[in-house]
Design an enzyme around this catalytic site. Structure first.
Site, PDB file in Angstrom:
ATOM      1  N   ASP A 161       0.011   1.473  -5.541  1.00 27.61           N
ATOM      2  CA  ASP A 161       1.243   1.306  -6.301  1.00 27.61           C
ATOM      3  C   ASP A 161       1.263  -0.085  -6.944  1.00 27.61           C
ATOM      4  OD1 ASP A 161       4.123   2.771  -6.493  1.00 27.61           O
ATOM      5  OD2 ASP A 161       4.460   0.630  -6.156  1.00 27.61           O
ATOM      6  N   HIS A 196       2.831  10.354  -2.302  1.00 30.70           N
ATOM      7  CA  HIS A 196       2.522   9.029  -2.856  1.00 30.70           C
ATOM      8  C   HIS A 196       2.042   8.049  -1.799  1.00 30.70           C
ATOM      9  CE1 HIS A 196       2.923   5.545  -5.477  1.00 30.70           C
ATOM     10  NE2 HIS A 196       3.797   4.997  -4.662  1.00 30.70           N
TER      11      HIS A 196
END
Length: 289
Positions: free
Chosen positions: A104, A269
């Site tokens: 991320d 994620h």
């Protein structure tokens, strides 16, 4: 909370900014950079495995966790600045060259480190992002609603910080809930640690995102114009966002990376917590290239 078996340190990297870092294991160095809305603790499973035969370095990025949170001057949270932190951290710990993986926000820092410091980064892994310039290019129309936080935190100082502060746990917790396919992967004590860290870092987190709508785009555009690419072996792990949003993620990455392994994953994620064995295998495969 700490990563089991790792020593906790504070290391000054630049302009008096100190990073909180967990270090464990012995062997060739691997630096692991966390994402949003997390801290270095997200690597607890992966780091413990890699520490069997690597020196594993897990910092909190500047502005996050227990690292320093300097006031933003427009460059303070540029990925170029944060990438320089990583190189300085590794050097302070005795490593001129190191492998680097980021998730991320940490992946954006890792990519910038690979572009700016190719002689320092031997291998690079990116987990579940696109390079900044490409991210903005693919976010359009109704599908851009999934990235509403990108647009909120891109606004001038004042409004986003006030809005988020008014309901910080709900805001940050929204992403922990929405982005995890397996809610059990982030247990209650870890979730509480993430939320506590975010509550204490709202201005710097917003500044990090604001940089990605400004100075980070400028740096990516300059590299694209000059043809600067990642020279080291690169592995990308991503959810299949390309299929969902209508773009070819592997093709976008190939424009940046000469030696690319691109894989899609079925977990959510937070893959280092949801599928740590898959992440470890991908990193070990990368390090063997």
């Amino acid at each position: 909370m700490k990563i089991s078996g790792f020593a906790q340190r504070r290391v000054t990297v630049a302009d008096g900014v100190a990073l909180n870092v967990a270090v464990g294991g012995t062997g060739s160095p691997v630096v692991l950079l966390h994402g949003f809305p997390q801290t270095h603790l997200m690597w607890r499973h992966v780091a413990a495995d890699l520490a069997a035969d690597h020196t594993v370095i897990c910092p909190d990025l500047r502005g996050y966790g227990d690292s320093d949170k300097p006031e933003d001057d427009g460059q303070t949270y540029a990925k170029r600045t944060m990438a320089a932190d990583v190189v300085a951290l590794a050097r302070a710990l005795g490593h001129e060259r190191f492998a680097l993986a980021g998730h991320d926000r940490g992946a954006l820092v890792a990519v910038r480190a690979g572009l700016d410091h190719p002689d320092a980064v031997t291998h690079l892994a990116s987990l579940d992002v696109l390079p900044t310039l490409d991210m903005w290019d693919v976010m359009r129309g109704a599908s851009a609603a999934v990235g509403f936080h990108l647009y909120l935190m891109a606004q001038p100082p004042g409004l986003p910080e006030a809005m988020i502060s008014g309901s910080a746990d709900r805001f940050f917790g929204h992403f922990l809930d929405l982005w995890a396919n397996d809610p059990n992967a982030i247990p209650a004590d870890v979730r509480a640690a993430y939320l506590r860290a975010c509550r204490g870092a709202i201005p710097s987190i917003v500044a990090d995102y604001r940089a990605s709508a400004g100075v980070d785009v400028e740096h990516d555009e300059a590299d694209r114009q000059t043809g600067t690419r990642l020279r080291m072996p690169v592995t990308v792990l991503q959810q299949d966002w390309g299929a969902a949003l209508g773009y070819d993620a592997a093709a976008l990455w190939r424009a940046w990376a000469q030696d690319l392994e691109h894989r899609t994953v079925s977990c959510g994620h937070f893959m280092a917590e949801e599928a740590p064995a898959e992440v470890v295998k991908a990193l070990r495969d990368l390090l063997a290239r």
